[in-house]
Scaffold this active site. Structure first.
Site, PDB file in Angstrom:
ATOM      1  N   ALA A  81       0.956  -1.258  -0.018  1.00 33.37           N
ATOM      2  CA  ALA A  81      -0.073  -0.012  -0.091  1.00 33.37           C
ATOM      3  C   ALA A  81       0.952   0.950  -0.002  1.00 33.37           C
ATOM      4  O   ALA A  81       1.763   1.399   0.772  1.00 33.37           O
ATOM      5  CB  ALA A  81      -0.830   0.131   1.297  1.00 33.37           C
ATOM      6  N   ALA A  82       0.569   2.196  -0.893  1.00 33.38           N
ATOM      7  CA  ALA A  82       1.570   3.600  -0.815  1.00 33.38           C
ATOM      8  C   ALA A  82       0.757   4.436  -1.883  1.00 33.38           C
ATOM      9  O   ALA A  82      -0.142   3.782  -2.418  1.00 33.38           O
ATOM     10  CB  ALA A  82       2.735   3.341  -1.680  1.00 33.38           C
ATOM     11  N   SER A  84       1.624   6.303  -4.963  1.00 32.52           N
ATOM     12  CA  SER A  84       2.673   5.535  -5.991  1.00 32.52           C
ATOM     13  C   SER A  84       3.081   6.611  -7.410  1.00 32.52           C
ATOM     14  O   SER A  84       4.048   6.066  -7.874  1.00 32.52           O
ATOM     15  CB  SER A  84       2.315   4.351  -6.582  1.00 32.52           C
ATOM     16  N   THR A  99       0.488   8.217   4.215  1.00 32.32           N
ATOM     17  CA  THR A  99       0.580   6.662   3.813  1.00 32.32           C
ATOM     18  C   THR A  99       1.855   6.302   3.854  1.00 32.32           C
ATOM     19  O   THR A  99       2.043   5.101   4.473  1.00 32.32           O
ATOM     20  CB  THR A  99      -0.421   6.659   2.404  1.00 32.32           C
ATOM     21  N   THR A 133      11.115   0.813  -4.100  1.00 25.29           N
ATOM     22  CA  THR A 133      11.458   1.062  -5.500  1.00 25.29           C
ATOM     23  C   THR A 133      12.821   1.430  -5.768  1.00 25.29           C
ATOM     24  O   THR A 133      13.527   1.929  -4.612  1.00 25.29           O
ATOM     25  CB  THR A 133      10.388   2.462  -5.643  1.00 25.29           C
ATOM     26  N   ASP A 134      13.233   1.309  -6.881  1.00 26.00           N
ATOM     27  CA  ASP A 134      14.667   1.624  -7.369  1.00 26.00           C
ATOM     28  C   ASP A 134      14.786   3.192  -7.006  1.00 26.00           C
ATOM     29  O   ASP A 134      15.862   3.859  -7.302  1.00 26.00           O
ATOM     30  CB  ASP A 134      15.113   1.236  -8.785  1.00 26.00           C
ATOM     31  N   GLU A 135      13.620   4.053  -7.027  1.00 27.43           N
ATOM     32  CA  GLU A 135      13.596   5.521  -7.060  1.00 27.43           C
ATOM     33  C   GLU A 135      14.298   6.000  -5.967  1.00 27.43           C
ATOM     34  O   GLU A 135      14.777   7.196  -5.617  1.00 27.43           O
ATOM     35  CB  GLU A 135      12.270   6.165  -7.487  1.00 27.43           C
ATOM     36  N   TYR A 159       7.842  11.447  -3.690  1.00 27.77           N
ATOM     37  CA  TYR A 159       7.448  10.061  -3.686  1.00 27.77           C
ATOM     38  C   TYR A 159       8.647   9.444  -3.093  1.00 27.77           C
ATOM     39  O   TYR A 159       8.364   8.533  -2.344  1.00 27.77           O
ATOM     40  CB  TYR A 159       6.878   9.755  -5.015  1.00 27.77           C
ATOM     41  N   SER A 160       9.696   9.534  -4.128  1.00 31.56           N
ATOM     42  CA  SER A 160      10.750   8.667  -3.484  1.00 31.56           C
ATOM     43  C   SER A 160      11.304   9.077  -2.114  1.00 31.56           C
ATOM     44  O   SER A 160      11.962   8.000  -1.620  1.00 31.56           O
ATOM     45  CB  SER A 160      12.160   8.827  -4.672  1.00 31.56           C
ATOM     46  N   LYS A 163       9.300   6.986   0.100  1.00 35.47           N
ATOM     47  CA  LYS A 163       9.591   5.465   0.012  1.00 35.47           C
ATOM     48  C   LYS A 163      10.839   5.342   0.648  1.00 35.47           C
ATOM     49  O   LYS A 163      11.077   4.274   1.475  1.00 35.47           O
ATOM     50  CB  LYS A 163       9.520   5.049  -1.430  1.00 35.47           C
TER      51      LYS A 163
END
Ligand code: NAD
Ligand code: TYD
Length: 352
Positions: A81-82, A84, A99, A133-135, A159-160, A163
């Site tokens: 869940a995110a 994205s 989130t 993620t790779d980001e 976003y990144s 994460k």
């Protein structure tokens, strides 16, 4: 046995739940808040299947998560869940912090309490699998080696950054409290049920509607594309056999520029659904670049191959063809997403 999946009505989550139920008899409890990105239509084929327990709720709702863990006693949590979408994070980062950071924190705390209450055998077997993620690694210069798991974190978008923050929390919950975690950092996915705000599905649906195909900036940005079913198989491998406390990079060995991607999609549509108005590439339009746009991502996926024997089953050529064919065969899904019909259903079903 049971696993708890978060975000299982989203793009990757719904592919993961469907794959899981095809390959295993284990029950999936699917906790999803059904934001704009969550779509129960993706799960229509398992409606009525007793092995799929859908729960409409927020990972940030501690009482709900505690109750689910107590009731279902999952042997693992697979946390997808995110929020994205990078462009949405630029316009409104708040939901991403709520989130991706706070929600992940709440889920970790609930998992820690649940794990602490287990007997020795169940405690040793328990896993918290964080899907990332790779980001988080930031942007690579042309020709620089691909991201390994040891690459320093350097997130550039809200976003990144959110994460990356959640990855750090997961790491800390392992090192400080001993929570048995694994983290996977995956490259860009594509495939069925991909919400048409992301590059590949947006290009397919816009082309079919005769709308412009917007390429940000010069279109020379590079992403490493992975067919979503391959991401799902990698998650299953890491969950089953990954070493606790480790991170695994997942990628498709498919570095492509955005221009190449859009031209490939156009060429497939020209072949499979030719337009009387001429080749779809006529619709390509260069638009203003995304602020802070990362130039290149590339994943070195040798660790997961070396330790777990995982490699993607699809090449880009086979995966993108399957994807275009899927969108052509699912015009009803696209129409429902675009009209917001799936959202109306959610409010009818769940009310205020
Ligand atoms: P998505 O946006 O399609 O789906 C996210 C799902 O999470 C939706 O169903 C949404 O309703 C749900 N959700 C959002 N907030 C929630 C909350 N507070 N509580 C419960 N559910 C909530 O995303 P996706 O592309 O399927 O990505 C899934 C995960 O994989 C994310 O963690 C993402 O960071 C990661 N990831 C995605 C990609 C990619 O290319 N899409 C690549 C690598 C990693
Ligand atoms: P996206 O699918 O949003 O994934 P991410 O930003 O997480 O990599 O975008 C993929 C690439 O495509 C990215 O470099 C931005 C670019 N892009 C466009 O050029 N045009 C678009 O309309 C979109 C949505 C993305």
């Amino acid at each position: 046995m049971t696993i708890l999946v978060t975000g299982g009505a989203g793009f990757i989550g719904s592919n993961f739940v469907l794959d899981w139920l095809e390959q295993s008899d284990e029950t999936v409890v699917n906790l999803d808040a059904l934001t704009y990105a969550g779509n129960l239509q993706n799960l229509a084929s398992v409606q009525g299947d007793a092995r799929h327990v859908f729960v409409h709720g927020d990972i940030g709702d501690r009482a709900l998560v505690d109750a689910l863990l107590a009731r279902h006693q999952p042997r693992a949590i697979v946390h997808l869940a995110a929020e994205s979408h990078v462009d949405r994070s630029i316009h409104g980062p708040g939901e991403f912090m709520k989130t991706n950071v706070e929600g992940s924190f709440t889920l970790l705390e609930a998992a820690r309490a649940h794990w602490g209450s287990l007997g020795d055998v169940a405690k040793a077997a328990f896993r918290f699998h964080h899907v990332s993620t790779d980001e988080v690694y930031g942007s690579l210069a042309p020709g620089a080696p691909a991201f390994t798991e040891a690459h320093p974190y350097a997130p550039n978008s809200p976003y990144s950054a959110s994460k990356a923050a959640s990855d750090h929390l997961v790491r800390a919950w392992h090192h400080t409290y001993g929570l048995p975690v694994v983290t996977t950092n995956c490259s860009n996915n594509y495939g069925p049920f991909h919400f048409p705000e992301k590059l590949i599905p947006l290009m397919i649906v816009n082309a079919l509607a005769g709308k412009p195909l917007p390429i940000y900036g010069d279109g020379q940005q590079v992403r490493d594309w992975l067919y979503v079913a391959d991401h799902c198989s990698a998650i299953r491998e890491v969950l089953a056999r990954g070493r606790v406390g480790e991170t695994y990079n997942i990628g498709g060995w498919n570095e492509k520029t955005n221009r190449e991607i859009v031209h490939t999609v156009c060429a497939l549509l020209d072949e499979l659904r030719p337009s009387a108005a001429g080749p779809y590439a006529r619709l390509i339009t260069h638009v203003k670049d995304r602020p802070g746009h990362d130039r290149r991502y590339a994943i070195d996926a040798r660790k997961i191959e070396r330790e777990l024997g995982w490699r993607p089953a699809e090449t880009f050529e086979t995966g993108i063809r399957k994807t275009v064919v899927w969108y052509l065969a699912h015009a009803d899904w696209v129409a429902n997403v675009q009209s917001g019909g799936y959202r109306e259903w959610v409010s009818k079903q769940y009310g205020a």
